[in-house]
Each structure stands twice: as C-alpha cells, then as structure tokens.
Design a protein around this motif. Structure first.
Motif, PDB file in Angstrom:
ATOM      1  N   LEU A 497      42.402  50.279  36.820  1.00 12.49           N
ATOM      2  CA  LEU A 497      42.147  48.844  36.830  1.00 12.49           C
ATOM      3  C   LEU A 497      43.233  48.095  36.075  1.00 12.49           C
ATOM      4  N   VAL A 498      43.592  46.927  36.588  1.00 12.26           N
ATOM      5  CA  VAL A 498      44.502  46.009  35.901  1.00 12.26           C
ATOM      6  C   VAL A 498      43.803  44.659  35.820  1.00 12.26           C
ATOM      7  N   THR A 499      43.705  44.102  34.611  1.00 12.35           N
ATOM      8  CA  THR A 499      43.005  42.835  34.392  1.00 12.35           C
ATOM      9  C   THR A 499      43.969  41.811  33.814  1.00 12.35           C
ATOM     10  N   THR A 501      44.095  37.736  32.436  1.00 11.58           N
ATOM     11  CA  THR A 501      43.312  36.575  32.004  1.00 11.58           C
ATOM     12  C   THR A 501      44.250  35.456  31.589  1.00 11.58           C
ATOM     13  N   THR A 502      43.995  34.280  32.116  1.00 10.95           N
ATOM     14  CA  THR A 502      44.753  33.096  31.698  1.00 10.95           C
ATOM     15  C   THR A 502      43.819  31.898  31.693  1.00 10.95           C
ATOM     16  N   GLY A 503      43.666  31.267  30.550  1.00 13.62           N
ATOM     17  CA  GLY A 503      42.749  30.150  30.438  1.00 13.62           C
ATOM     18  C   GLY A 503      41.336  30.569  30.805  1.00 13.62           C
ATOM     19  N   SER A 504      40.754  29.880  31.776  1.00 12.73           N
ATOM     20  CA  SER A 504      39.382  30.177  32.229  1.00 12.73           C
ATOM     21  C   SER A 504      39.356  31.113  33.431  1.00 12.73           C
ATOM     22  N   HIS A 505      40.518  31.632  33.805  1.00 17.43           N
ATOM     23  CA  HIS A 505      40.606  32.505  34.968  1.00 17.43           C
ATOM     24  C   HIS A 505      40.717  33.970  34.524  1.00 17.43           C
ATOM     25  N   ARG A 506      39.997  34.837  35.238  1.00 19.29           N
ATOM     26  CA  ARG A 506      40.098  36.272  34.999  1.00 19.29           C
ATOM     27  C   ARG A 506      40.098  36.985  36.345  1.00 19.29           C
ATOM     28  N   ILE A 507      41.140  37.788  36.586  1.00 17.47           N
ATOM     29  CA  ILE A 507      41.228  38.523  37.838  1.00 17.47           C
ATOM     30  C   ILE A 507      41.488  39.987  37.531  1.00 17.47           C
ATOM     31  N   GLN A 508      40.799  40.851  38.266  1.00 15.94           N
ATOM     32  CA  GLN A 508      40.918  42.290  38.047  1.00 15.94           C
ATOM     33  C   GLN A 508      41.091  42.983  39.394  1.00 15.94           C
ATOM     34  N   GLY A 509      42.069  43.866  39.452  1.00 13.48           N
ATOM     35  CA  GLY A 509      42.290  44.657  40.651  1.00 13.48           C
ATOM     36  C   GLY A 509      42.253  46.129  40.307  1.00 13.48           C
ATOM     37  N   GLY A 510      41.769  46.940  41.243  1.00 12.80           N
ATOM     38  CA  GLY A 510      41.681  48.364  40.944  1.00 12.80           C
ATOM     39  C   GLY A 510      41.539  49.208  42.185  1.00 12.80           C
ATOM     40  N   TYR A 511      41.522  50.504  41.949  1.00 10.05           N
ATOM     41  CA  TYR A 511      41.350  51.473  43.029  1.00 10.05           C
ATOM     42  C   TYR A 511      40.642  52.692  42.451  1.00 10.05           C
ATOM     43  N   GLY A 512      39.710  53.269  43.244  1.00  9.28           N
ATOM     44  CA  GLY A 512      39.059  54.474  42.749  1.00  9.28           C
ATOM     45  C   GLY A 512      37.796  54.808  43.505  1.00  9.28           C
ATOM     46  N   ARG A 513      37.084  55.769  42.938  1.00 11.82           N
ATOM     47  CA  ARG A 513      35.826  56.257  43.491  1.00 11.82           C
ATOM     48  C   ARG A 513      34.661  55.841  42.603  1.00 11.82           C
ATOM     49  N   THR A 514      33.504  55.640  43.238  1.00 11.52           N
ATOM     50  CA  THR A 514      32.268  55.362  42.503  1.00 11.52           C
ATOM     51  C   THR A 514      31.220  56.378  42.913  1.00 11.52           C
TER      52      THR A 514
END
Length: 542
Positions: A497-499, A501-514
């Motif tokens: 995962l890569v997260t 955050t800037t101000g009121s924005h938060r974005i996270q992208g990732g790859y994997g198994r659950t």
C-alpha cells in the motif's frame, strides 16, 4: 414525500440562515473504495463481469442557527465483494431536515437513534459491514427542564434501497437526578435513570407454515421496554440495564414464541495509572428486526454489545466473536491496566504499561429444544449451559526502550467455538504472540514493524504475519505485509500500500490478496470472500 423533505431541508437552511447573524455552515465528506479484481484459484478469488467494484459515498450537510439539513448520495451499483444481493444500487436514500427551537428539536427524514445501550433500539451506520438501518420518519427531542431529556420517534427502517413495511415507534426518557439533588452534585456524584419503549407494527398475514397443516399466527405488534441507571462518583462508573421483548417469532429464533430478555451490568474504575473494568451480560431471544423474515446483518432494530475485545492486530482478529442473539448467552469481560512509573525497577527510564483483558461467553441453561407449541424451555436465570462459545485471555505490555524506540508485546490465548459462531467446525484453541515496534528514524520519519504468530492444532493450523510501515510525515506512508498460512494451505496473503495525504485529501493505492473470513465490529459480523487485485481508496472532508 422524500423529495419534499429534501427540498424543504435545503430551502429552510438557506432561508433561515439569511435572516440571522449566524451563517450557513456547509460541510461534508467523500469516501470511495475501489477494487479492480483478479482471479486467483489458489485462494478462491473469483471475478464477474465487473472490471471494477466500488462503494462510494458523498455526504453534504448544512447547519444554521435554527435548521440543519443533510443529504447523502451513494453509488453501490457494483459493490465490493461480500455484501448481500439487495445491497446493490445507487441514488439518495438518506436525507433529513432538523428544526431547533429553544428546548425542542424535530427531525424529519432519515435519522439514527439509540436508547440506552441499544438493547431495544440502535439504528446506526457501519459501512465496513454494510449496515445502514436508519429510520425514515420523524423524531422529536425535548428538554423540558434541567436534567430531563425526552424523545419520541416513528418511522420505517431502511433495508438498503427499500424500506421495510413494519412501522417502528418508540419513546425514551432520561433524568439526571444530580441536577435536582444538590447533595449528589456537592459530592461529585452523578446519577441518571432512564426508561425506553419500542413498538414494531408488522403485517401478521405473511404465510409461513410450521408443517403442511399449520400456519404460524404472527403478532401484529411486538413491544420492547428497557430500564437503566448509571452512577458516576469520582473515578467510579456503574451501569445496570434490563430489557424485555414480547413474543416475536422470526427466522432468527426459528419462529418460537418465547419472550426475549437482556440484562447487563458494568463497573469501571479509572484513576491516574490504574484502570479496571468488569462487565456481565445475559441475553436470550433478543434478535429484533423490522421484518421477521429478513436475513443477514441488516434490518435489526436493536444491538447487543459483545463484551469481548475488538482486536486490531491481524491474527488476533482472525477468529472474531459474533453475538448469539437468538440462542442467548452469558458474556463476561474483565480488564485491568496499570502504568508502572518512570525510574522504578519495573518502569525503567520511561515507564511501562501493562494491560490484561479476559472475555468469556457461555451458553445459557437449557437444551434449546423447541416444543410442539414452538416455545423453548429454559432453566435457571443464573445457571450456565453446557457449551463455551468463546474465551479470550490477552496480556499487553507497552514500554519505551529508548527515546526513539517503543515496543508493544502481546500474548493471547483463545477458544473459538466455530460450530456455534459460524455454523460448522469444532472448538479452535490457539495461542497468539505479537511484537509491535515503533522506531523514530528522523524528525519526520517513522518505521513501524509487526511480527505475529498464531499456533493451533485445529482448523487450518498455524499462521504467521509480518508488516513494515514507513511514515514520511505529513504526506506519505508505505506499507508491506504478508499473512501466511504455514499450517494446511501454505497460502500467502500479501499486501502493498502507498498512502498520500494533503490537506483534507487522503488517497491510498495498493495491490494484494485478501483472505476469506469474517469482518466484525461490536459482535456483528459479515462474511468477506477471498479477493485479489488493485485497490484505491479516496477520502475527502470539507
């Protein structure tokens, strides 16, 4: 009617704000979770015709001196895996307008409410579980005098994109006696007593047959009531509550005609350096829905707290407990936390915290068999049944070793009755060991690592988990983890995962198994199937 409520909400908030010194305050949020799925035969992850799945919510609220209003847009036409079939849809199903004048507050539209601990009424939203059981109707809250709070409500309960036909109504009263009795206030004592009533009116003509010759005679009205008291004195906090429900045959309780009961008691002590919690609960046949034939996690009118610890570590949460609403349970929880002072033999240079938690859930007395008249014969109130449902003993030690290194260690011993909780399987005995280290590498750089191990001779055998999380404050976070079934399957459930955050924005992208398993919160659980693919999450608050 719904369109009129929404129009009235936006118009009233703007108009009244213009006539007063206090302006309209607009706030809201955006939450979007996206999965681009891939097939994986090893773990059982499958795909369908949707190239992407998303749960997206947009909330907008307007607040003024006399009127508040809000609306939520939801896009769930291609939802994330594991939700019920009628969860799919999109549009606006949550909207309200609230008028405030002196000691009164009136809400029209969608609202959430809880009476006491929620034993007879709790409507709430929990997006991770797919729960939004808001009521659509009217709610009035009045504080006629100091220390008194009265509520009355009526509405139909949301079931995803529809509303159940049953009408839910109720009333609640709470009195803070310390506001009336100076002797209590002068001795730092607060005493509250409360009482609630809830009624469900549902069409009794639904044709469900006990056998080819006999049809169930359903009650048109189901009534519940609740009484409670809380006492706070200095570091002490005491709560006692009792609730009862009239006969409510439903799918949850196998259509029996017994009354339902729930009783709980909680005592806590909190002083600098020491905290103690003791809790006990007995419940039986307290599943209460606005539609008797419903399944799944939605349409519940009430909520019974689990009295077990909600774990956040991956392996500690591998076998979570789900409250047994229909069959009933005795549930106990005890917890003690203690801070060893700095510069003592056990506290060391920086001090140390030790927390011990114990949860135990047991069947109530009686064999649970159903008589020809569709009732169950239960034994003595305080007597246990034969089965243990769940047991959890865990010890956590948190200690700062150096100025830049903090360590949290945890040991957990668990018993999990898979037959009772999930419907099949045996008792699972496990021991879990966790080490969590936080290292300050630079003024704005932190590294957190986790090592976990679960050992058991039952179910799928042993599990191992490792995590590394690098935080570059205030904008970036990088996370790598792997949960490995080193017992039966040899499957790895990895995540990257890569997260940002800037101000009121938060974005996270990732790859994997659950991994396939249960996602739980407060004793309510949802089964989540195995999945694999790219994930994107976006959150914005304004």
């Amino acid at each position: 009617m719904r369109r009129h409520i929404l129009t009235l909400a936006l118009f009233a908030a703007t108009t009244l704000a213009a006539q007063n010194d206090r302006p309209v305050v607009i706030s809201g949020s955006v939450q979007s979770d996206i999965l681009i799925p891939q097939e994986d035969e090893d773990i059982g992850a499958v795909t369908d015709n949707d190239w992407a799945k998303t749960n997206t919510y947009i909330d907008v609220k307007a607040q003024s001196q006399y009127v508040d209003a809000g609306v939520r847009f939801e896009y769930l036409a291609h939802p994330l895996p594991g939700y019920e079939s009628d969860f799919e849809g999109w549009g606006v199903r949550h909207y309200y307008v609230t008028g405030k004048l002196r000691q009164a507050e009136l809400t029209l539209g969608s609202f959430y409410e809880q009476f006491g601990s929620g034993l007879i009424l709790r409507t709430y939203e929990e997006r991770s579980l797919g729960i939004d059981n808001a009521l659509l109707g009217a709610r009035l809250v009045v504080t006629p005098t100091t220390g008194v709070r009265l509520k009355a409500l009526a509405g139909k309960q949301r079931r995803y994109w529809h509303y159940n036909d049953g009408l839910v109504s109720g009333a609640d009263a709470e009195v803070n006696l310390d506001e009336w009795l100076p002797a209590l206030k002068n001795h730092d004592t607060r005493l509250m007593v409360g009482a609630s009533w809830v009624n469900k009116k549902e069409d009794p003509e639904e044709a469900i047959y006990a056998d080819p010759l006999h049809r169930f005679n359903f009650p048109e009205y189901v009534n519940s009531w609740d009484v409670r008291a809380t006492l706070n004195h200095g570091p002490w906090n005491l709560l006692a509550e009792y609730a009862q429900k009239t006969a409510d045959p439903s799918f949850d309780n196998f259509y029996i005609y017994n009354a339902g009961t729930a009783a709980l008691a909680s005592a806590s002590y909190s002083q600098k350096g020491l905290s103690i919690l003791l809790q006990a609960k007995r419940s039986e046949n307290m599943a209460s829905r606005s539609r008797r034939s419903m399944l799944g996690t939605s349409s519940f009118i009430n909520h019974l707290p689990a009295f077990t610890l909600d774990h956040t570590y991956a392996l500690a949460a591998l076998y979570p407990y789900a409250t047994q609403l229909a069959d009933g349970e005795w549930a106990y929880q005890a917890e003690m936390g203690y801070n060893f002072k700095r510069r003592t033999a056990l506290g060391g240079k920086y001090g140390m915290n030790v927390k011990v938690n114990f949860s135990y859930v047991r069947a109530i007395d009686g064999d649970g068999s159903v008589s020809p008249t569709f009732t169950r014969d239960r034994g003595a109130f305080f007597k246990w049944g034969d089965e243990t449902y769940y047991q959890d003993l865990n010890i956590q030690v948190t200690r700062r070793l150096t100025k830049d290194l903090k360590l949290n260690l945890m040991y957990m011993n668990q018993r999990y009755n898979k037959t009772v909780i999930e419907g099949e399987g045996d008792m699972i005995h496990s021991n879990i060991f966790i080490a969590d280290a936080m290292m300050q590498l630079a003024p704005k750089t932190r590294l957190r690592t986790e090592l976990q191990y679960l050992t058991t001779h039952d179910d799928q055998g042993d599990w191992a988990f490792a995590l590394a999380e690098l935080s570059l404050a205030p904008k970036w976070m990088f996370t790598l983890s792997d949960m490995w079934n080193c017992g039966d399957t040899d499957h790895h459930y990895y995540q990257g995962l890569v997260t940002f955050t800037t101000g009121s924005h938060r974005i996270q992208g990732g790859y994997g198994r659950t991994r396939a398993g249960y996602n739980c919160s407060g004793g309510v659980c949802r089964y989540v199937p195995a999945s694999k693919g790219f994930t994107i999450s976006y959150n914005y608050n304004f």
